[in-house]
Design a protein around this motif. Sequence first.
Motif, PDB file in Angstrom:
ATOM      1  N   ALA A   3     -13.974 -20.969 -88.893  1.00 24.88           N
ATOM      2  CA  ALA A   3     -15.294 -20.352 -88.985  1.00 24.88           C
ATOM      3  C   ALA A   3     -15.363 -19.133 -88.063  1.00 24.88           C
ATOM      4  N   THR A   4     -16.409 -18.346 -88.229  1.00 22.50           N
ATOM      5  CA  THR A   4     -16.617 -17.149 -87.407  1.00 22.50           C
ATOM      6  C   THR A   4     -16.529 -17.491 -85.922  1.00 22.50           C
ATOM      7  N   GLY A   5     -15.724 -16.708 -85.211  1.00 24.59           N
ATOM      8  CA  GLY A   5     -15.614 -16.860 -83.760  1.00 24.59           C
ATOM      9  C   GLY A   5     -14.654 -17.942 -83.295  1.00 24.59           C
ATOM     10  N   GLN A   6     -14.046 -18.681 -84.217  1.00 27.26           N
ATOM     11  CA  GLN A   6     -13.133 -19.743 -83.804  1.00 27.26           C
ATOM     12  C   GLN A   6     -11.724 -19.204 -83.547  1.00 27.26           C
ATOM     13  N   THR A   7     -10.917 -20.026 -82.867  1.00 28.22           N
ATOM     14  CA  THR A   7      -9.536 -19.652 -82.537  1.00 28.22           C
ATOM     15  C   THR A   7      -8.574 -20.672 -83.124  1.00 28.22           C
ATOM     16  N   GLY A   8      -7.555 -20.188 -83.818  1.00 31.79           N
ATOM     17  CA  GLY A   8      -6.541 -21.059 -84.396  1.00 31.79           C
ATOM     18  C   GLY A   8      -5.191 -20.854 -83.735  1.00 31.79           C
ATOM     19  N   LEU A   9      -4.313 -21.825 -83.903  1.00 31.96           N
ATOM     20  CA  LEU A   9      -2.961 -21.776 -83.354  1.00 31.96           C
ATOM     21  C   LEU A   9      -1.964 -21.860 -84.496  1.00 31.96           C
ATOM     22  N   ASP A  10      -1.023 -20.912 -84.524  1.00 35.94           N
ATOM     23  CA  ASP A  10       0.042 -20.869 -85.532  1.00 35.94           C
ATOM     24  C   ASP A  10       1.357 -21.164 -84.829  1.00 35.94           C
ATOM     25  N   LEU A  11       1.965 -22.310 -85.134  1.00 36.82           N
ATOM     26  CA  LEU A  11       3.211 -22.707 -84.478  1.00 36.82           C
ATOM     27  C   LEU A  11       4.410 -22.315 -85.325  1.00 36.82           C
ATOM     28  N   MET A  19      -6.325 -15.678 -83.595  1.00 33.38           N
ATOM     29  CA  MET A  19      -5.173 -16.564 -83.725  1.00 33.38           C
ATOM     30  C   MET A  19      -4.255 -16.381 -82.527  1.00 33.38           C
ATOM     31  N   ILE A  20      -3.659 -17.497 -82.095  1.00 34.57           N
ATOM     32  CA  ILE A  20      -2.553 -17.473 -81.137  1.00 34.57           C
ATOM     33  C   ILE A  20      -1.320 -17.894 -81.926  1.00 34.57           C
ATOM     34  N   LEU A  47      -0.811 -25.159 -73.821  1.00 35.33           N
ATOM     35  CA  LEU A  47      -2.252 -24.950 -73.954  1.00 35.33           C
ATOM     36  C   LEU A  47      -2.956 -26.214 -73.473  1.00 35.33           C
ATOM     37  N   PRO A  48      -4.193 -26.084 -72.978  1.00 39.28           N
ATOM     38  CA  PRO A  48      -4.928 -27.274 -72.539  1.00 39.28           C
ATOM     39  C   PRO A  48      -5.327 -28.170 -73.706  1.00 39.28           C
ATOM     40  N   ASP A  49      -5.687 -29.398 -73.389  1.00 41.05           N
ATOM     41  CA  ASP A  49      -6.208 -30.327 -74.397  1.00 41.05           C
ATOM     42  C   ASP A  49      -7.459 -29.734 -75.044  1.00 41.05           C
ATOM     43  N   SER A  54       1.988 -34.824 -82.475  1.00 42.30           N
ATOM     44  CA  SER A  54       1.214 -35.357 -81.354  1.00 42.30           C
ATOM     45  C   SER A  54       0.706 -34.232 -80.458  1.00 42.30           C
ATOM     46  N   GLU A  55       1.563 -33.245 -80.236  1.00 44.09           N
ATOM     47  CA  GLU A  55       1.157 -32.093 -79.431  1.00 44.09           C
ATOM     48  C   GLU A  55       0.064 -31.289 -80.134  1.00 44.09           C
ATOM     49  N   MET A  56       0.200 -31.121 -81.449  1.00 43.26           N
ATOM     50  CA  MET A  56      -0.837 -30.410 -82.211  1.00 43.26           C
ATOM     51  C   MET A  56      -2.170 -31.140 -82.078  1.00 43.26           C
ATOM     52  N   LEU A  57      -2.122 -32.478 -82.159  1.00 43.64           N
ATOM     53  CA  LEU A  57      -3.342 -33.284 -82.039  1.00 43.64           C
ATOM     54  C   LEU A  57      -3.976 -33.092 -80.660  1.00 43.64           C
ATOM     55  N   ARG A  58      -3.155 -33.022 -79.650  1.00 40.06           N
ATOM     56  CA  ARG A  58      -3.662 -32.879 -78.280  1.00 40.06           C
ATOM     57  C   ARG A  58      -4.455 -31.589 -78.087  1.00 40.06           C
ATOM     58  N   VAL A  59      -3.938 -30.476 -78.630  1.00 48.68           N
ATOM     59  CA  VAL A  59      -4.566 -29.177 -78.333  1.00 48.68           C
ATOM     60  C   VAL A  59      -5.721 -28.827 -79.267  1.00 48.68           C
ATOM     61  N   VAL A  60      -5.837 -29.534 -80.409  1.00 48.57           N
ATOM     62  CA  VAL A  60      -6.923 -29.246 -81.356  1.00 48.57           C
ATOM     63  C   VAL A  60      -8.190 -29.995 -80.935  1.00 48.57           C
TER      64      VAL A  60
END
Length: 248
Positions: free
Chosen positions: A58-66, A87-88, A125-127, A150-156
């Motif tokens: 959504a507008t203003g959100q940040t996503g992570l691309d691994l 995006m990071i 990245l932080p939790d 598991s790591e993806m779950l932690r940071v989302v």
Amino acid sequence: MTTNTALEEKFREVGGKRPYVQRLFGRIAGVYDLMNKLMSLGLDGYWRKRAARYLALATGQTGLDLGAGTADLSIAVINGSGPGTKMIGMDITPEMLDEGRRKLVRMGLQDRIELRVGDAEHIELPDNSVDGCCSAFTVRNLTNIKQGFSEMLRVVRPGGRVVCLEISHPPGKIFGTLFYLYFYKLAPLFGTVIGKAFEEYNYLPNSLTTFPKAPALKEIMEEAGWSDVRYYYLNGGIVAIHVGTKAE
């Protein structure tokens, strides 16, 4: 010696799968985008757009691309999202990120997509720090797939999604046979002729040999803690998009 044993021996020679994959993609960074288009018969852009749509930031959100590579999935997410979305992109291969940064500057997206060296199995990245996480053709290169999810779950953040686009195992017998003929025989030939990179484009199909089929990958994602996990085959099962949600 079987293909898998041969691959395992190559991993051992350089100290493991991670350094092998890092060096491999470093060598093909300059031809990676071109080879993607050729080997997918031009479908790779469509697949990424579909994956980006499932992430739905959504507008203003940040996503992570691994495993962001040259940033094509990050670009697809930004193009399909509202203003202010960022995006990071993380990848273990600096050469791929360099190609991506040049592309972002050409497109004027360098302020919305930040590329940095990073490992999908140990995300710096932080939790609960990103609104969603995605990857394209990355998970099969991980040393430990469950650890990655598991790591993806932690940071989302709770309520956020993970979207995984991967080459899959076509379920149909006839189509599956044609796919394997193309992917295992012709794809390495493409790599040799165009990219002068036989070993690299021989690794890519063989990395699929031990990769879980879509139903099994769904189970791994659930074991890692993702909820409401679904997968969608595209183009007869050549690729699959896996989508999971982090429980609120």
